[in-house]
Design a protein around this motif. Sequence first.
Motif, PDB file in Angstrom:
ATOM      1  N   GLU A  67       0.801  -1.233   0.000  1.00  0.00           N
ATOM      2  CA  GLU A  67       0.000   0.000   0.000  1.00  0.00           C
ATOM      3  C   GLU A  67       0.835   1.286   0.000  1.00  0.00           C
ATOM      4  O   GLU A  67       0.302   2.363  -0.267  1.00  0.00           O
ATOM      5  CB  GLU A  67      -0.971  -0.010   1.188  1.00  0.00           C
ATOM      6  N   ILE A 119      -4.040   2.408  -1.530  1.00  0.00           N
ATOM      7  CA  ILE A 119      -5.386   1.840  -1.589  1.00  0.00           C
ATOM      8  C   ILE A 119      -6.291   2.727  -2.438  1.00  0.00           C
ATOM      9  O   ILE A 119      -7.066   2.243  -3.254  1.00  0.00           O
ATOM     10  CB  ILE A 119      -5.962   1.678  -0.159  1.00  0.00           C
ATOM     11  N   ARG A 120      -6.174   4.017  -2.240  1.00  0.00           N
ATOM     12  CA  ARG A 120      -6.922   4.975  -3.061  1.00  0.00           C
ATOM     13  C   ARG A 120      -5.956   6.060  -3.506  1.00  0.00           C
ATOM     14  O   ARG A 120      -5.256   6.641  -2.675  1.00  0.00           O
ATOM     15  CB  ARG A 120      -8.074   5.580  -2.245  1.00  0.00           C
ATOM     16  N   ARG A 164      -8.774   2.773  -7.042  1.00  0.00           N
ATOM     17  CA  ARG A 164      -8.655   2.155  -5.731  1.00  0.00           C
ATOM     18  C   ARG A 164      -8.688   0.642  -5.902  1.00  0.00           C
ATOM     19  O   ARG A 164      -9.173   0.137  -6.909  1.00  0.00           O
ATOM     20  CB  ARG A 164      -9.750   2.653  -4.787  1.00  0.00           C
ATOM     21  N   TRP A 165      -8.141  -0.045  -4.908  1.00  0.00           N
ATOM     22  CA  TRP A 165      -8.014  -1.485  -4.966  1.00  0.00           C
ATOM     23  C   TRP A 165      -9.351  -2.141  -5.277  1.00  0.00           C
ATOM     24  O   TRP A 165     -10.401  -1.725  -4.766  1.00  0.00           O
ATOM     25  CB  TRP A 165      -7.524  -2.046  -3.639  1.00  0.00           C
ATOM     26  N   LYS A 174     -20.080  20.830 -10.382  1.00  0.00           N
ATOM     27  CA  LYS A 174     -20.162  19.518 -11.017  1.00  0.00           C
ATOM     28  C   LYS A 174     -19.278  19.377 -12.259  1.00  0.00           C
ATOM     29  O   LYS A 174     -19.165  18.304 -12.827  1.00  0.00           O
ATOM     30  CB  LYS A 174     -21.631  19.194 -11.376  1.00  0.00           C
ATOM     31  N   GLU A 196      -9.042   7.261   2.767  1.00  0.00           N
ATOM     32  CA  GLU A 196      -7.885   6.859   1.963  1.00  0.00           C
ATOM     33  C   GLU A 196      -7.622   5.358   2.026  1.00  0.00           C
ATOM     34  O   GLU A 196      -6.886   4.822   1.221  1.00  0.00           O
ATOM     35  CB  GLU A 196      -6.641   7.669   2.369  1.00  0.00           C
ATOM     36  N   THR A 242      -7.056  -8.077  -0.050  1.00  0.00           N
ATOM     37  CA  THR A 242      -6.498  -6.843   0.512  1.00  0.00           C
ATOM     38  C   THR A 242      -5.231  -7.093   1.337  1.00  0.00           C
ATOM     39  O   THR A 242      -4.416  -6.191   1.494  1.00  0.00           O
ATOM     40  CB  THR A 242      -7.521  -6.091   1.389  1.00  0.00           C
ATOM     41  N   GLN A 298     -20.822   9.779  -3.240  1.00  0.00           N
ATOM     42  CA  GLN A 298     -19.591  10.365  -3.792  1.00  0.00           C
ATOM     43  C   GLN A 298     -18.389   9.457  -3.531  1.00  0.00           C
ATOM     44  O   GLN A 298     -17.312   9.937  -3.172  1.00  0.00           O
ATOM     45  CB  GLN A 298     -19.334  11.754  -3.169  1.00  0.00           C
ATOM     46  N   LYS A 347     -12.576   5.348 -10.805  1.00  0.00           N
ATOM     47  CA  LYS A 347     -13.845   6.041 -10.566  1.00  0.00           C
ATOM     48  C   LYS A 347     -13.657   7.547 -10.724  1.00  0.00           C
ATOM     49  O   LYS A 347     -12.554   8.066 -10.479  1.00  0.00           O
ATOM     50  CB  LYS A 347     -14.316   5.781  -9.126  1.00  0.00           C
ATOM     51  N   ASP A 348     -14.731   8.201 -11.062  1.00  0.00           N
ATOM     52  CA  ASP A 348     -14.721   9.662 -11.091  1.00  0.00           C
ATOM     53  C   ASP A 348     -15.627  10.192  -9.994  1.00  0.00           C
ATOM     54  O   ASP A 348     -16.687   9.622  -9.742  1.00  0.00           O
ATOM     55  CB  ASP A 348     -15.280  10.190 -12.426  1.00  0.00           C
ATOM     56  N   VAL A 349     -15.203  11.266  -9.389  1.00  0.00           N
ATOM     57  CA  VAL A 349     -16.073  11.958  -8.444  1.00  0.00           C
ATOM     58  C   VAL A 349     -16.216  13.389  -8.927  1.00  0.00           C
ATOM     59  O   VAL A 349     -15.221  14.048  -9.251  1.00  0.00           O
ATOM     60  CB  VAL A 349     -15.480  11.938  -7.013  1.00  0.00           C
ATOM     61  N   LEU A 350     -17.468  13.846  -9.012  1.00  0.00           N
ATOM     62  CA  LEU A 350     -17.717  15.241  -9.366  1.00  0.00           C
ATOM     63  C   LEU A 350     -18.013  15.982  -8.076  1.00  0.00           C
ATOM     64  O   LEU A 350     -18.829  15.543  -7.282  1.00  0.00           O
ATOM     65  CB  LEU A 350     -18.921  15.342 -10.307  1.00  0.00           C
ATOM     66  N   TYR A 351     -17.318  17.070  -7.863  1.00  0.00           N
ATOM     67  CA  TYR A 351     -17.494  17.784  -6.589  1.00  0.00           C
ATOM     68  C   TYR A 351     -18.868  18.455  -6.541  1.00  0.00           C
ATOM     69  O   TYR A 351     -19.336  19.019  -7.526  1.00  0.00           O
ATOM     70  CB  TYR A 351     -16.382  18.816  -6.394  1.00  0.00           C
ATOM     71  N   ASP A 352     -19.475  18.386  -5.367  1.00  0.00           N
ATOM     72  CA  ASP A 352     -20.815  18.956  -5.173  1.00  0.00           C
ATOM     73  C   ASP A 352     -20.872  20.438  -5.540  1.00  0.00           C
ATOM     74  O   ASP A 352     -21.837  20.901  -6.125  1.00  0.00           O
ATOM     75  CB  ASP A 352     -21.243  18.804  -3.701  1.00  0.00           C
ATOM     76  N   ILE A 386     -14.449  -9.943  -4.294  1.00  0.00           N
ATOM     77  CA  ILE A 386     -15.436  -8.977  -3.806  1.00  0.00           C
ATOM     78  C   ILE A 386     -16.530  -8.735  -4.847  1.00  0.00           C
ATOM     79  O   ILE A 386     -16.249  -8.645  -6.045  1.00  0.00           O
ATOM     80  CB  ILE A 386     -14.719  -7.653  -3.443  1.00  0.00           C
TER      81      ILE A 386
END
Lengths: 339, 325
Positions: A64, A69-70, A262-263, A254, B174, A235, B198, A246-251, A268
Amino acid sequence: MGFNFSENGFNQLLESLNQDYQIYAPVRKKNKDSFSANDLITYDLIKSLEEIELTVKSKYSAKEIVFPIRETLFHFVEGEQFIASDTDDKYIIFLRPCDRNAFKRLDKIFLENGPEEDIYYKRLRENVKFFVIECTSGFDSCFCVSMESNTVEAEDYAAFLRFEENGVSCEVNDQDLAVEFSSQAEEIKFEPQFIEKNKVEVKLPDREKLTNEVFEHQLWTEYSQRCIACGRCNTSCPTCSCFTVKDVLYDENKKSGERFRRWAGCHIDGFTEMAGGHNFREDYGDRMRYKTMHKIYDFGERFDFDMCVGCGRCDDVCPEYISFSKCINKLSTIIEEGV
Amino acid sequence: MSFNTKKIKKNAFRITKDREVTALRIRVPGGHINAKYLSLIKEIADEYGNGTLHITTRQGFEVPGISFADFEEVNKKIAPILEGMEKEIGVKIADPREGYPAAGTRNVSACIGNRVCRYSNYDTTEMAQQIEKNIFPNDYHVKIALSGCPNDCIKGHLQDFGILGMVEPIYHQERCIGCKACVDNCHKRVTSALSFEQERVLRDEKRCIGCGECILQCPTNAWERGEQFFKVVIMGRTGKKNPRLAKPFLKWASRDVVIAIVNNVYDYIERHIDTSLAKEHIGYIVDRTGYPKFKEEILKGVELNSECEIADKINWNGYQTGEKI
């Protein structure tokens, strides 16, 4: 070049190395494991010899640190992208031979498995120096000797350390560090030792005889019943290297956000989920088969060695007491006796 | 035969159906016993009793069939139990050869706790023994039980004080692989305190009961085991008049707060007990004084930890027996 340090001397060495390096080693975190009042043995930054936990195997590996991990890959705002910033940090990682060999597997996957190198892995990996912890007795579930990952070539470590009652003996290969070492210690002759026999021995199945027929064997059905798909084997594994993106759009806006990885783990849920909700490996026994084949067959077909290093962590953490070494041995017997 | 029944009852002997025959109750604080005492209890049952033992609901032993004529001898015989199981944990006992000094405050029972159970958030036996040390011997009728987690396997909800272990789960985004094992489990088996938005887990602190299941579920230790806390449920009871489950009194209370309020309960009983009754259980006293009075007095001098939440009002309901079943 071999050296011998007193405890004090080694702590002085760590102090001076800490000026330039982030030093990671297995540590004991009091009462921090999942079950109450249990200690968590895991990798973290250290400053002194006393913090290094050498009596118990770490629950997670050093993977790690180099393959977080992320990990954010890039940020995007409106139409522009920015690669996630790099650090100048340099790392020293204390680890046993099996875990050092696990990095050889990760190197193959991230740097040699396709037309492109993985820049995120590479930029961290380039700044790592390995300090191999001599390991001559191993732990109950280890089977590194069977997986031929019990030894490390001199070119694969910066230093090799033997922790003794009153200090540390070691060998240094890295010229950048040799000065630091020699200023704090007396010179000795040092010969690295490696474990030659584990309590657990694994017989790998004969590759030639491994055919698709074994996919249907009832061996896997047993795991369909026993496995609960928690993913702890993935893990805790020092060589599992699958990830998802993955994508994250901020609140707040957008049109801005980040792409991260991430792993992911083949045991899983969601690992094989595709558009339309199709899932081609629902059955837990099939997941066990897939993992087994990857660890002791597919990877080896592509590169020169098997992926599994026999650290035994998957055995240690499985809440259902599934043993991977036992699974390999069962598979070998089945192959020997004819499917 | 002539003897003072009140005295002998305080000595943990029972007046039984059979004239001149008694039964002895042996306490097991925290519900955990060194197996060596079992042979002594067996000896007493064989020698003075009828060779049988009853396992009590409060995790003690009752030895039936003892002749009243033998009670002093039996008291001498159980001295090692009082020494090893009471004095050893700090209970003040003047002379262990004179038997149990009180019987009103019942054995402090506990689930198996984190010495064995994966779900438990603390060592229930150890804390039960600390409470036993603080409140025993005492004649007032108080029932306390400790559970390692809100599963409440010891049935603290049927006690005057049910003390349930909590833990603060600390999320490290994280380390999270987004497998949602914690979220699914919380939804199916706990209180749906977790959600996934999110690409991260959110914890609704109001819904969270601090059971620690998310910590147990996580395959990467993304949920860190934080500080230990307690939920205290109070005034549950069985009995003929208005049986009912206990209701939450404190949430996220520190260990010190729990210990302090339990200590305070005896002064409250002293002030308000109805002495015309042979014994009045604390729950009925609270019914009479009202919860606000109880709350005020039991929290006297107690320094609450900043996380601790207290019930404004409590309505126990329970049921009253009417004309129909």
